[in-house]
Design an enzyme around this catalytic site. Structure first.
Site, short mmCIF file in Angstrom:
data_model
loop_
_atom_site.label_atom_id
_atom_site.label_comp_id
_atom_site.label_asym_id
_atom_site.label_seq_id
_atom_site.Cartn_x
_atom_site.Cartn_y
_atom_site.Cartn_z
N LYS A 159 0.85 -1.21 0.00
CA LYS A 159 0.00 0.00 0.00
C LYS A 159 0.87 1.24 0.00
O LYS A 159 2.05 1.19 0.37
CB LYS A 159 -0.94 0.03 1.21
CG LYS A 159 -0.27 0.03 2.60
CD LYS A 159 0.15 1.40 3.12
CE LYS A 159 0.78 1.32 4.52
NZ LYS A 159 1.63 2.49 4.84
N PRO B 25 9.90 -4.22 0.29
CA PRO B 25 10.97 -4.08 1.30
C PRO B 25 10.38 -3.88 2.70
O PRO B 25 9.35 -3.21 2.86
CB PRO B 25 11.74 -2.84 0.85
CG PRO B 25 10.78 -2.07 0.02
CD PRO B 25 9.86 -3.07 -0.62
N GLY C 51 10.35 -2.26 6.43
CA GLY C 51 10.72 -0.93 6.93
C GLY C 51 10.63 0.14 5.87
O GLY C 51 11.32 1.15 5.93
N GLY D 80 7.51 1.47 4.73
CA GLY D 80 6.26 2.24 4.74
C GLY D 80 5.25 1.74 3.75
O GLY D 80 4.26 2.42 3.46
N LEU D 81 5.47 0.52 3.22
CA LEU D 81 4.57 -0.02 2.20
C LEU D 81 3.67 -1.12 2.76
O LEU D 81 2.89 -1.73 2.03
CB LEU D 81 5.38 -0.56 1.02
CG LEU D 81 6.20 0.48 0.25
CD1 LEU D 81 7.16 -0.19 -0.73
CD2 LEU D 81 5.28 1.45 -0.50
N GLY D 82 3.79 -1.39 4.06
CA GLY D 82 2.88 -2.33 4.72
C GLY D 82 3.08 -3.78 4.36
O GLY D 82 2.14 -4.57 4.48
N GLY D 83 4.28 -4.15 3.94
CA GLY D 83 4.52 -5.53 3.49
C GLY D 83 4.15 -6.58 4.53
O GLY D 83 3.39 -7.50 4.24
N GLY D 84 4.67 -6.45 5.73
CA GLY D 84 4.39 -7.43 6.78
C GLY D 84 2.92 -7.45 7.14
O GLY D 84 2.33 -8.52 7.37
N ASP E 173 -1.97 -1.48 10.75
CA ASP E 173 -2.24 -1.41 9.31
C ASP E 173 -2.88 -2.69 8.76
O ASP E 173 -3.29 -2.73 7.60
CB ASP E 173 -0.94 -1.17 8.53
CG ASP E 173 -0.48 0.27 8.59
OD1 ASP E 173 -1.24 1.11 9.11
OD2 ASP E 173 0.63 0.56 8.12
#
Ligand code: C5P
Length: 248
Positions: free
Chosen positions: A8, A85, A87, A89-93, A124
């Site tokens: 995101k 990646p 850390g 800010g793209l909400g991967g985890g 998130d």
């Protein structure tokens, strides 16, 4: 079974107030984008979690493991093919956690309150149960879906700098008028990020901003050709192209 786990961006992100429970109330517009990890789920004798990225922990710290445990599922092998990646800010985890909740609850016919479990896993995570474009308040879990927009070409600049969300919240001043309240304190700490934002605008982006608490900076472009030409000027840092994605 293979499932995409989309990243995101935040079109905007305001920090409204610090709460008694230590979290902050935010006001944000989330947007699913096409950059995605791939999660593979297979029935197994015991729980196993693997990841293509060796730097990602695959023990109980991983949100995918936490999501499976929260559902009481221990007979599944999950593999994460990582492209988002950590850390960044793209909400991967968080996305991985939501996909795990949705997939395992279907696979094992578990009737559980996914939105409540999602919020326990992270602020998130509830958004990724909804997806598309959505307005988020509270910790980000009070969600109002917004109408999808036509796909927008994006360029993501992914600096080596990694930002801890917890630390970013500690640095932020409340009551600014920025599009993303994390930008000023994070740009002050990592001046290169401000330069990436300016370079996106100089390369023709119609809008550029940091995503979440960073460090990813995204640029919006009128068309793919302008976006791809802009990408060629960023030889010194990892970039990815993407588009916005509507609700599934
Ligand atoms: O919810 P999550 O575990 O992703 O949050 C990580 C940290 O970021 C929290 O422990 C908290 O310090 C901070 N945070 C916050 N307000 C939010 C979301 C996160 O203060 N709305």
């Amino acid at each position: 079974m293979q499932v995409p786990s989309y990243a995101k961006i935040n079109w905007s992100l305001r920090i409204v107030r610090k709460r008694e429970d230590g979290y902050h109330d935010i006001d944000t517009i989330f947007q699913t984008i096409s950059l995605a990890d791939t999660l593979t789920f297979e029935r197994a004798d015991r729980f196993a979690l693997t990841c293509s990225d060796r730097t990602v922990p695959v023990d109980e710290r991983n949100l995918v493991a936490k999501a499976a445990r929260a559902l009481g599922v221990d007979r599944v092998a999950i593999h994460i093919e990582k492209r988002i990646p950590a850390g960044g800010g793209l909400g991967g985890g968080s996305s991985n956690a939501a996909v795990t909740l949705m997939t395992l609850s279907k696979m094992f016919s578990i009737d559980a309150p996914l939105d409540r479990i999602a919020l326990q896993l992270g602020s998130d995570v509830p958004f990724f149960l909804v997806g598309g474009r959505a307005h988020g308040t509270g910790r980000g879990e009070i969600l109002t879906p917004l109408p999808d927009i036509d796909p927008v070409p994006l360029l993501l600049v992914m600096p080596r700098e990694r930002v801890s969300t917890r630390e970013a919240f500690q640095l932020v001043k409340i009551g600014g008028n920025a599009n993303n309240d994390f930008e000023e304190p994070i740009f002050a700490k990592h001046p290169r990020l401000r330069e990436y934002k300016q370079r996106l605008l100089d390369a023709g982006a119609t809008f550029a901003a940091m995503s979440g608490s960073g460090s990813t900076i995204f640029g919006v472009f009128a068309d793919d050709a302008t976006r791809d030409a802009a990408r060629a000027t960023f030889g010194d840092v990892r970039t990815e192209t993407a588009t916005t994605v509507g609700r599934a």
